[in-house]
Design a protein around this motif. Structure first.
Motif, PDB file in Angstrom:
ATOM      1  N   GLU A 147      16.224  66.598  59.920  1.00 24.20           N
ATOM      2  CA  GLU A 147      17.424  67.391  59.630  1.00 24.20           C
ATOM      3  C   GLU A 147      17.746  67.384  58.144  1.00 24.20           C
ATOM      4  N   ASN A 148      17.447  66.284  57.493  1.00 25.33           N
ATOM      5  CA  ASN A 148      17.805  66.162  56.089  1.00 25.33           C
ATOM      6  C   ASN A 148      16.689  66.542  55.132  1.00 25.33           C
TER       7      ASN A 148
ATOM      8  N   GLU B 199      14.912  69.107  53.452  1.00 24.12           N
ATOM      9  CA  GLU B 199      15.061  70.539  53.190  1.00 24.12           C
ATOM     10  C   GLU B 199      13.713  71.252  53.143  1.00 24.12           C
TER      11      GLU B 199
ATOM     12  N   ALA C 215      17.844  71.646  59.551  1.00 22.46           N
ATOM     13  CA  ALA C 215      18.225  71.951  60.929  1.00 22.46           C
ATOM     14  C   ALA C 215      17.667  73.288  61.397  1.00 22.46           C
ATOM     15  N   ARG C 216      17.286  74.143  60.442  1.00 20.64           N
ATOM     16  CA  ARG C 216      16.778  75.463  60.837  1.00 20.64           C
ATOM     17  C   ARG C 216      15.328  75.412  61.305  1.00 20.64           C
TER      18      ARG C 216
END
Lengths: 392, 445
Positions: free
Chosen positions: B257-258, B260, B265-266
């Motif tokens: 999630e963290n 990038e 999250a995408r």
């Protein structure tokens, strides 16, 4: 002896089949619309809103559509995707190959709409998501459409509004990093804000994780960073907590939100703390006019609560599909030809007047539509403060 | 009055089971190869006359999953679905299996003189052929079959830890996530031009050949992740491992999630469509074969010894630490492979997919099918996938029905449907029906 038994059984079945053939008539071609919704799982309320709106639409048209001078019965095939990505894909696959639907409405959240869109595109069936904002849902997929505006429009639109309205130059952002909608919107807002005010003008970009209820550390950081306001694209239940905690911590500057604030529940939870705040939205359920009024009042009467944005967007989606079918002109019965026809019609819909605004579709599958800036008044009433439209 | 009803009910039940047993006795000596031939004929039948027959009995299409979903959607179609199922599946399978059992037994007997490998290949080709044509009728079936086979891999690998090793590990979704992300990054970076990783670095035709590499890479990264859990936690047992492994699952989820670079999250989408039916079939067969050999090896027996009494095992010169470590990493490797395949079937992954709900699903498959049993895991994974797909029309009631089913299984068969049974491939392919072999059959059961 045994073979005789088997033979008798076979004979019996053949006779039964023949009898059934006599009673089964050639079915009249039906227009089937699939609804791929999360009726169970993480977000059942969203699925329910979509389902209700779709059923209302079916009732409104009286269960049949007139296409090219002939009436066809309309059937909704509502399937539950458990708000799981793989289920959303299998539901789409089922709707396409088993139920042979003409078009699919849904799935709602992006984590399902992205994989389901892939299935719809491969299966050459038009799909319209009423809620997904992830660019990948429709990207390079000619068969996939959506009715909400994109984050890449909404984020900068809010940034522009705040700049013009308040003249602020330093922004803070507080968002949920584990959920893809707030995350995406926060990114686009940051981008939009920095396009106007330059690099480093977002002075605080604070995140938390789904389920957190204490935001004091992040709010304190935002406060100390010198942000003149902060943007929080969260769902209404979190918004109430965030706003209340910000006020308790002495952050008295404005807090700005996004379309996820647009629930009737917001003010019940947040109360006076939310008075005077702004958020962007697709539509306003309070003081509606025209068709929106009809929809909202009808929905409330039928299901006992004011529809959220997902209900309104699904309602519009159903009408967009209805219009595309009408523009198609005829139902040939050949499902592939009909699907192609509906897709082509969808890609050419101009100035569709819906509950959530006027929409124009392009080959990209994303609507060109305006965002409303809603102001929560000092007495708790909501009103449209401004309308931002994409530049032509 | 109620007593009367119960006694009548019992009588009916007894006669019914009596009939069933009598009926089944006709099929006791049907070898696997005859069953497979029968199924091939059925599938051919469905391809050629399925559509016409479905129309005839009042269905618009051949039912995808044995008509259960169809009937739940529209109970009025009950009769049609039953007739269709009997005419296309029940009757031909029964008749052909019955008629070919003599020839089938002869062929099975004849195949015995060749190495087991050849016999296996013949059977596997037949199984694949049946699956291939069965799924060619509808893409929906194809997707369900692919997901069910991936479930087999994941369930089997979890069974190594939870069943054979007797620990309660909750980190399987985390391992799947590692495998899924690593293999997705690998294939998307190298073979796909998209807006996240830029242009494809290698020509696309190499992709399918490199796909196994990406999966194995994913598996190794999962195993490395498992090492991170294993080092601090294997000094502990029972509940503590459960908690540490649960924590690991959340760490992996938060990590992605963290991050990038991999979409946060995408998530990652646009994975190339490499995981087709035969690729997954080959990997599933490999997983079953290797895991089955693993658990039947000395290492597998040592694992059982550790489960039943760690101290005793260590006294019997079993290196318990090493045994547990190897089994855990081995299980994680296969979970990673499963995750990689999963990512390329759905062609989209995000961290949220590999959360607590995935864990519940995999655990349910393991305990439904049966602990300490390869057959059990296969039955559990396929059964659970099919049931959960077929009951979809029930909406919320599905989540009442499935838990009740699980509760009942836990009450009446606490270790699962087919637990603690060895999966002997050689015996599976044997000709059936000889007196002496029947004795072996019963002993194994």
């Amino acid at each position: 002896m045994k073979t005789k038994k088997i033979f008798r059984l076979t004979l019996l079945l053949v006779i039964a089949t023949l009898i059934c053939t006599a009673c089964g008539q050639a079915a009249q071609p039906t227009i089937k619309i699939g609804v791929n919704a999360p009726l169970t799982g993480d977000i059942p309320k969203v699925g329910e809103g979509s389902k209700f709106a779709a059923e209302m639409w079916l009732e409104e048209i009286g269960g049949e559509l007139e296409v090219g001078g002939q009436t066809y019965p309309v059937e909704l095939v509502i399937e539950d995707n458990e708000s799981k990505a793989e289920s959303a894909a299998s539901v789409n696959q089922k709707l396409i190959t088993q139920d042979e639907v003409l078009a699919i409405v849904g799935p709602q959240s992006s984590k399902q709409a992205v994989p389901a869109g892939g299935a719809a595109n491969d299966g050459q069936t038009p799909m319209v998501s009423p809620w997904s904002t992830n660019p990948n849902t429709t990207l390079n997929r000619p068969w996939v459409f959506r009715t909400p505006f994109l984050d890449s429009f909404q984020g900068p639109a809010v940034a522009k509004f705040v700049t013009e309205e308040f003249g602020f130059t330093k922004a803070g952002v507080l968002y949920d990093i584990a959920s893809d909608y707030p995350k995406g919107l926060a990114d686009y807002f940051k981008q939009g804000w920095e396009d106007i005010h330059g690099e480093g003008s977002v002075v605080a970009f604070e995140s938390f994780t789904t389920g957190d209820t204490d935001f004091s550390a992040q709010i304190t950081k935002i406060k100390e960073s010198g942000a003149e306001f902060f943007f929080t694209p969260q769902y209404y239940n979190e918004v109430a907590l965030i706003v209340q905690q910000a006020r308790e911590l002495g952050f008295n500057q404005p807090i700005v939100g996004s379309d996820s604030w647009g629930s009737a529940e917001l003010l019940n939870l947040c109360g006076e703390d939310c008075y005077g705040l702004f958020y962007s939205s697709h539509y306003l359920a309070e003081n509606p006019t025209g068709e929106a009024k009809e929809f909202i009042e009808g929905y409330e009467e039928k299901y006992g609560y004011v529809p959220d944005d997902v209900g309104a967007l699904t309602w519009d989606t159903m009408h967009i599909i209805e219009r595309a079918i009408n523009e198609c002109g005829e139902i040939t019965g050949d499902i592939e030809a009909d699907r192609t026809c509906v897709r082509d019609a969808l890609a050419n819909i101009k100035n569709f007047e819906g509950v959530t605004g006027t929409m124009t579709f392009t080959e990209e599958g994303d609507p060109i539509k305006c965002a409303l800036i809603i102001k929560i008044g000092d007495d708790g009433s909501k009103s449209v403060y401004e309308q931002t439209c994409p530049e032509e | 009055m109620p007593k009367k009803i119960i006694s009548v009910g019992k009588k009916i039940w007894a006669t019914m089971t009596g009939w069933l047993k009598k009926f089944w006795s006709n099929f006791r000596d049907v070898p696997l190869i005859s069953w497979l031939v029968a199924f091939s004929v059925t599938v051919a039948l469905e391809i050629f006359i399925g559509q016409a027959l479905a129309r005839m009995v009042g269905l618009s299409k051949p039912p995808a999953l044995f008509g259960v979903a169809l009937v739940l959607d529209n109970p009025a179609k009950f009769l049609s679905a039953i007739i269709y199922m009997i005419l296309v599946y029940g009757l031909p399978v029964g008749v052909i299996a019955y008629l070919t059992k003599g020839v089938g037994n002869q062929i099975a007997e004849w195949l015995l003189q060749f190495p087991l490998l050849l016999t296996s290949v013949v059977h596997l080709l037949l199984i694949y052929g049946v699956m291939h044509y069965w799924t060619s009728i509808s893409d929906y079936r194809l997707l369900v079959a692919r997901l069910a086979m991936i479930s087999i891999i994941v369930t089997l690998s979890l069974n190594v830890v939870n069943g054979y090793m007797g620990e309660f590990s909750c980190s399987h979704p985390g391992f799947m996530a590692l495998g899924a992300y690593v293999s997705s990054i690998f294939t998307v970076l190298l073979f796909v031009t998209d807006n996240r990783f830029g242009d494809a670095l290698l020509p696309a035709f190499l992709g399918p050949f490199m796909f196994p590499v990406s999966l194995v890479l994913g598996g190794f990264v999962s195993a490395a992740g498992a090492l991170l859990v294993a080092i601090p936690s294997f000094r502990t047992r029972g509940d503590y491992l459960a908690i540490i492994s649960l924590a690991f699952m959340f760490i992996v989820k938060s990590l992605f999630e963290n991050l990038e670079v991999v979409g946060g999250a995408r998530g990652i989408s646009n994975q190339p469509d490499y995981a087709n039916l035969w690729t997954i079939f080959v990997w599933t067969v490999l997983a079953i074969w290797i895991i089955n050999n693993f658990v039947r090896s000395t290492m597998g027996k040592a694992l059982n010894a550790v489960r039943d009494g760690e101290l005793a095992a260590s006294a019997m010169t079993v290196n318990t630490q090493k045994t547990k470590m190897v089994a855990f990493l081995f299980a994680a490797f296969w979970a990673g492979i499963g995750g990689g395949l999963f990512a390329h079937v759905i062609r989209y992954i995000n961290p949220g997919t590999f959360g607590i709900r995935k864990l519940a699903e995999v655990l349910a498959m393991v305990y439904f099918g049966g602990l300490n049993s390869v057959t059990g895991s296969i039955v559990g994974a396929v059964g659970f996938s099919l049931i959960s797909e077929a009951l979809r029309p029930l909406d919320i009631f599905k989540w009442i029905f499935i838990p009740i089913m699980l509760i009942l299984i836990m009450i009446y068969r606490p270790t699962g449907l087919i637990a603690f049974r060895e999966f002997d491939v050689a015996q599976l392919f044997q000709p059936k029906g000889k007196k002496d072999e029947e004795g072996v059959d019963h002993a194994a059961a």
